[in-house]
Design an enzyme around this catalytic site. Structure first.
Site, short mmCIF file in Angstrom:
data_model
loop_
_atom_site.label_atom_id
_atom_site.label_comp_id
_atom_site.label_asym_id
_atom_site.label_seq_id
_atom_site.Cartn_x
_atom_site.Cartn_y
_atom_site.Cartn_z
CG ASP A 1 -2.32 0.42 0.94
OD1 ASP A 1 -2.47 1.27 0.03
OD2 ASP A 1 -3.26 -0.02 1.62
CG ASP B 1 -9.96 1.33 -0.68
OD1 ASP B 1 -8.97 1.47 -1.42
OD2 ASP B 1 -9.88 1.11 0.53
C1 GLA Z 1 -6.14 1.04 1.66
C2 GLA Z 1 -6.31 0.01 0.54
C3 GLA Z 1 -7.36 -1.00 0.95
C4 GLA Z 1 -6.95 -1.68 2.25
C5 GLA Z 1 -6.72 -0.64 3.33
C6 GLA Z 1 -6.11 -1.24 4.59
O1 GLA Z 1 -7.27 1.81 1.78
O2 GLA Z 1 -6.66 0.65 -0.65
O3 GLA Z 1 -7.57 -1.95 -0.08
O4 GLA Z 1 -5.80 -2.44 2.02
O5 GLA Z 1 -5.84 0.39 2.89
O6 GLA Z 1 -5.86 -0.29 5.58
#
Ligand code: GLA
Length: 416
Positions: free
Chosen positions: A149, A207
């Site tokens: 990430d 997301d």
């Molecule tokens: C980000 C990613 C998600 C998830 C969260 C975890 O938002 O895009 O897919 O992995 O972090 O904290």
């Protein structure tokens, strides 16, 4: 003679370098599996993960090709006195290696999550500055996939490339084949650099939420249709080993997830989940489910286990569909398949049932001449295999006439 010796030495030196690294090509088809985040967030435990691995086998997901069991954020318990990452001992009392061994004993693969900064999105220990140590630890644990990430990291593209390349290099040197999933939410056009930085897949958007469409698109609100629109024109970047990742599958969550329910993610109908799944298969997207597989219902199984649909996603040619028509709430996606076959998907985005009358030779929809970017060359007759009805419904010699319900799809495989 001196020249010859030097040449032999150079060859030997190169050989040593190469043999220390794994050059095996990974993710030749889009990865398929399960990720803990949207359903469980930080409430993930080893018991849940083991239960999901068992359910992969009993539900038929494993047989259908789903193989990775991925733990997302909030598994971490800091570092030990030698700076090695450790898991939260309450959630993972047996340790990650034992859990990976369990997953492997089911003939499945295991994945984990970290971040290219000091802290993850959830605020837990991450890998920046510890790339070599963490890659080594992950390899020792038996990790097969790393989602990496980008929270708490600098916004500049050059720095992102540097940080992702550092982890990719460390993974390659770890002695284990580890699929590398880049997750910077499509903010720095990763499709132009992520593959060169060692990524096998890269998120293209924020997301996804468990909702058909949101009025706005941002970090808190991204419906399935909003994400779909962001994939248009990215098809040229997808190929075996390098995939656009439009985020995980909301199928079967019904608004019961955690993160996926933020920002109005109240769930979708089974028709909408069927369309979401079909479109992700057309896009050659990674198929990563999020639901609690231990509690999967029949409708969700019918969607996720449709082998004909999965075969379109997993086609070896590795082409992502192009949106060739966007007209009057009908979208048409066309995907080239191996053996000179094609998949075509008609999506009805409107709130009403729509009739379509499609001419295979001119690509006219409902009598309207449409400007199409790429067009299938019909130099022979194809039979039309309906991927959801599992039967042949005609051929390309006559117009395709069909009714498509609101938010539904018609997916056809053109077979010689
Ligand atoms: C980000 C990613 C998600 C998830 C969260 C975890 O938002 O895009 O897919 O992995 O972090 O904290």
């Amino acid at each position: 003679m001196i020249k010859k010796v030097a040449l032999v030495l150079i060859i030997a030196f190169n050989y040593c370098n190469i043999s220390a690294q794994s050059n095996k090509k990974l993710a030749l088809t889009p990865p398929m599996g399960w990720n803990s985040w949207n359903m469980f967030e930080g409430d993930i435990t080893e018991e849940i993960v083991k239960g999901i691995a068992d359910a992969f086998v009993s539900s038929g997901l494993k047989n259908a090709g789903y193989e990775y069991i991925l733990i997302d954020d909030v598994w971490q318990g800091g570092r030990d006195n030698q700076n090695r990452m450790i898991p939260d001992p309450k959630k993972f009392p047996s340790g990650i290696k034992a859990l990976a061994d369990y997953v492997h004993s089911k003939d499945l693969k295991f994945g984990i999550y970290s971040d290219a900064a000091h802290y993850t999105c959830g605020g837990y220990t991450a890998s920046y500055g510890f790339e070599k140590e963490d890659a080594k630890t992950f390899a020792e644990w038996g990790v097969d996939y790393l989602k990496y990430d980008y929270c708490h990291a600098p916004k500049e593209k050059a720095e992102a490339i540097k940080r992702y390349s550092a982890m990719s290099k460390a993974l390659k040197k770890s002695g284990r084949d580890i699929v590398f999933a880049i997750c910077e939410w499509g903010q720095r056009e990763p499709w132009t650099w992520a593959s060169a930085a060692g990524g096998n897949l890269w998120r293209t958007t924020w997301d996804s939420r468990d909702v058909w469409e949101t009025k706005i698109y941002n970090g808190g609100h991204a419906g399935i249709m909003n994400i779909l629109d962001k994939q248009v024109d990215l098809e040229k970047y997808a190929r075996p080993g390098s995939w656009n990742d439009p985020d995980m599958l909301m199928v079967g969550l019904y608004g019961k997830g955690k993160s996926s329910s933020h920002g109005g993610g109240n769930g979708c109908t089974d028709t909408e989940y069927k369309s979401h799944f079909s479109l992700w298969c057309m896009l050659a997207a990674p198929l990563i489910v999020n639901l609690d597989v231990r509690d999967i219902n029949e409708s969700t199984k019918n969607i996720l286990l449709n082998k004909e649909m999965i075969a379109i996603d997993q086609d070896k040619l590795g082409k992502q569909a192009s949106r060739i028509i966007d007209c009057d709430d009908i979208n048409v996606f066309l995907k080239q398949l191996s053996n000179n076959e094609w998949a075509i998907c008609f999506l009805n985005r409107s709130k009403k049932t729509k009739s379509i009358d499609f001419n295979w030779n001119t690509f006219e929809l409902n009598g309207k001449k449409i400007k199409v970017e790429s067009k299938l060359k019909i130099n022979k007759t194809y039979n039309l295999r309906d991927i959801w009805k599992h039967k042949t419904i005609g051929n390309t010699e006559t117009n395709l006439k069909a009714k498509i319900e609101s938010h539904d799809v018609l997916v056809l495989r053109l077979i010689k």
